[in-house]
Design an enzyme around this catalytic site. Structure first.
Site, mmCIF file in Angstrom:
data_model
loop_
_atom_site.group_PDB
_atom_site.id
_atom_site.type_symbol
_atom_site.label_atom_id
_atom_site.label_comp_id
_atom_site.label_asym_id
_atom_site.label_seq_id
_atom_site.Cartn_x
_atom_site.Cartn_y
_atom_site.Cartn_z
ATOM 1 N N LYS A 11 9.138 13.604 -1.581
ATOM 2 C CA LYS A 11 9.808 13.319 -2.583
ATOM 3 C C LYS A 11 11.015 14.258 -3.007
ATOM 4 O O LYS A 11 11.171 14.797 -2.047
ATOM 5 C CB LYS A 11 8.655 13.504 -4.148
ATOM 6 C CG LYS A 11 7.605 11.990 -4.069
ATOM 7 C CD LYS A 11 7.542 12.562 -5.576
ATOM 8 C CE LYS A 11 6.592 10.821 -5.762
ATOM 9 N NZ LYS A 11 5.608 10.779 -6.804
ATOM 10 N N HIS A 94 10.913 3.062 -5.697
ATOM 11 C CA HIS A 94 10.418 4.012 -6.968
ATOM 12 C C HIS A 94 10.615 3.784 -8.232
ATOM 13 O O HIS A 94 11.892 3.646 -8.287
ATOM 14 C CB HIS A 94 10.497 5.730 -5.937
ATOM 15 C CG HIS A 94 9.416 5.911 -5.974
ATOM 16 N ND1 HIS A 94 9.380 6.529 -7.499
ATOM 17 C CD2 HIS A 94 8.633 6.353 -5.416
ATOM 18 C CE1 HIS A 94 8.468 6.900 -7.660
ATOM 19 N NE2 HIS A 94 7.139 6.731 -6.503
ATOM 20 N N GLU A 96 10.776 6.748 -9.966
ATOM 21 C CA GLU A 96 11.533 7.366 -10.329
ATOM 22 C C GLU A 96 12.772 7.291 -10.439
ATOM 23 O O GLU A 96 13.618 7.730 -11.166
ATOM 24 C CB GLU A 96 11.491 8.693 -9.531
ATOM 25 C CG GLU A 96 8.885 9.144 -9.805
ATOM 26 C CD GLU A 96 8.437 9.978 -8.737
ATOM 27 O OE1 GLU A 96 9.239 10.550 -7.313
ATOM 28 O OE2 GLU A 96 7.027 9.817 -8.516
ATOM 29 N N GLU A 166 2.802 0.342 -7.564
ATOM 30 C CA GLU A 166 2.213 1.186 -7.671
ATOM 31 C C GLU A 166 2.269 2.434 -8.847
ATOM 32 O O GLU A 166 3.760 1.914 -10.035
ATOM 33 C CB GLU A 166 3.672 2.551 -7.365
ATOM 34 C CG GLU A 166 3.915 2.935 -5.754
ATOM 35 C CD GLU A 166 4.333 4.252 -5.461
ATOM 36 O OE1 GLU A 166 3.367 5.124 -4.901
ATOM 37 O OE2 GLU A 166 5.694 4.324 -5.573
ATOM 38 N N GLY A 172 1.285 10.366 -10.250
ATOM 39 C CA GLY A 172 1.344 12.259 -10.209
ATOM 40 C C GLY A 172 0.517 12.615 -11.305
ATOM 41 O O GLY A 172 0.579 13.568 -12.009
ATOM 42 N N SER A 212 -1.757 8.559 -7.380
ATOM 43 C CA SER A 212 -2.888 8.892 -7.132
ATOM 44 C C SER A 212 -3.869 8.794 -6.424
ATOM 45 O O SER A 212 -4.817 8.949 -6.481
ATOM 46 C CB SER A 212 -3.515 9.785 -8.473
ATOM 47 O OG SER A 212 -2.821 10.463 -9.654
HETATM 48 P P1 PGA Z 1 1.832 10.719 -6.190
HETATM 49 O O1 PGA Z 1 2.795 9.508 -5.116
HETATM 50 O O2 PGA Z 1 0.515 10.457 -4.891
HETATM 51 O O3 PGA Z 1 2.265 12.083 -6.317
HETATM 52 O O4 PGA Z 1 0.987 9.911 -7.944
HETATM 53 C C1 PGA Z 1 3.053 8.226 -5.274
HETATM 54 C C2 PGA Z 1 4.527 7.776 -5.205
HETATM 55 O O5 PGA Z 1 5.465 8.459 -6.012
HETATM 56 O O6 PGA Z 1 4.287 7.508 -4.732
#
Ligand code: PGA
Length: 249
Positions: A11, A94, A96, A166, A172, A212
């Site tokens: 990220k 992703h 995000e 995901e 996160g 996570s």
């Molecule tokens: P995370 O993120 O392991 O920090 O939950 C996974 C991702 O967004 O690819």
């Protein structure tokens, strides 16, 4: 046998020096992995990290690419530029990017096509948000994401795609999907691929779990028949943790 994979997603973390230091640690520690290992880094890290990891078992991914081929798109980075650094993969879609940068199905379809045209292997992310899961709509959401951006591909093109499930509520947050939830969704995703491209393509599609996933829960998640590995955010920033996850695969 389909490819098993552990991929990191840094990220927007680590400046160039810190990123190179982490890559150097991984280079030392990841010498003989039993699965494909990929690290996704910010754009500016790509060229020096690829140079550092040349002739190692660690491949490099960009975390995004432009939805345009080239030209007057100030600040954008094209798939061709990414490929020219030596990166072999590109994370696309992703959550995000979808949420904060308003990347639509159409935009993501263009990104996937441009990545493939430049011989980058897309790691295409899908997953529902908390409200959708609570309403029991997770299957329909994931199906629409696949249909909207990657089910337009030919079977040959689709064969180059890695999928990453995901669930957004797990990213996160420390809230991991249970192994049962992950397996159920991965099996469903595989059934959608089979319906679209046939069982052989479905059996060869690598489907990662992300959200996570860490050194403590990786083994249990990866033990499921349809969970082929992980896309790791936070835990990919610490060499020791990332290596434990690779060892769990
Ligand atoms: P995370 O993120 O392991 O920090 O939950 C996974 C991702 O967004 O690819």
């Amino acid at each position: 046998m389909r490819t098993k994979m552990v991929a990191g997603n840094w990220k927007m973390n680590k400046n160039l020096q810190e990123g190179l230091a982490l890559a150097a640690e991984l280079k030392q520690q990841v010498t003989n992995p039993t699965c494909t290992v990929v690290i996704g880094t910010p754009f500016i890290h790509l060229a020096p990290v690829c140079e550092l990891l040349k002739n190692t078992p660690i491949a490099v991914a960009a975390e995004n690419c432009a939805d345009k081929e080239k030209g007057a798109f100030t600040g954008e980075v094209s798939a061709e530029m990414i490929a020219s650094t030596g990166a072999q993969y590109c994370i696309i879609g992703h959550s995000e990017r979808r949420a904060y940068y308003h990347e639509t199905y159409d935009i993501l379809r263009e990104k996937v096509l441009l990545a493939l045209q430049n011989n980058l292997k897309p790691i295409f992310c899908i997953g529902e948000v908390k409200e959708e899961r609570e309403a029991g709509r997770q299957n329909e959401v994931v199906k629409a994401q696949l249909e909207g951006s990657v089910f337009n591909l030919s079977a040959e093109e689709f064969g180059k795609i890695t999928l990453a499930y995901e669930p957004v509520w797990a990213i996160g947050t420390g809230l991991t999907a249970t192994p049962e939830q992950a397996q159920q969704m991965h099996a469903y995703i595989r059934s959608l691929v089979a319906a679209k491209y046939g069982q052989t393509v479905a059996d060869e599609t690598t489907i990662l779990y992300g959200g996570s996933c860490n050194e403590k829960n990786a083994k249990e998640l990866f033990a499921n028949p349809d969970v082929d590995g992980g896309l790791i955010g936070g835990a990919s920033l610490i060499a020791e943790k990332f290596c434990s996850i690779i060892a769990a695969r």
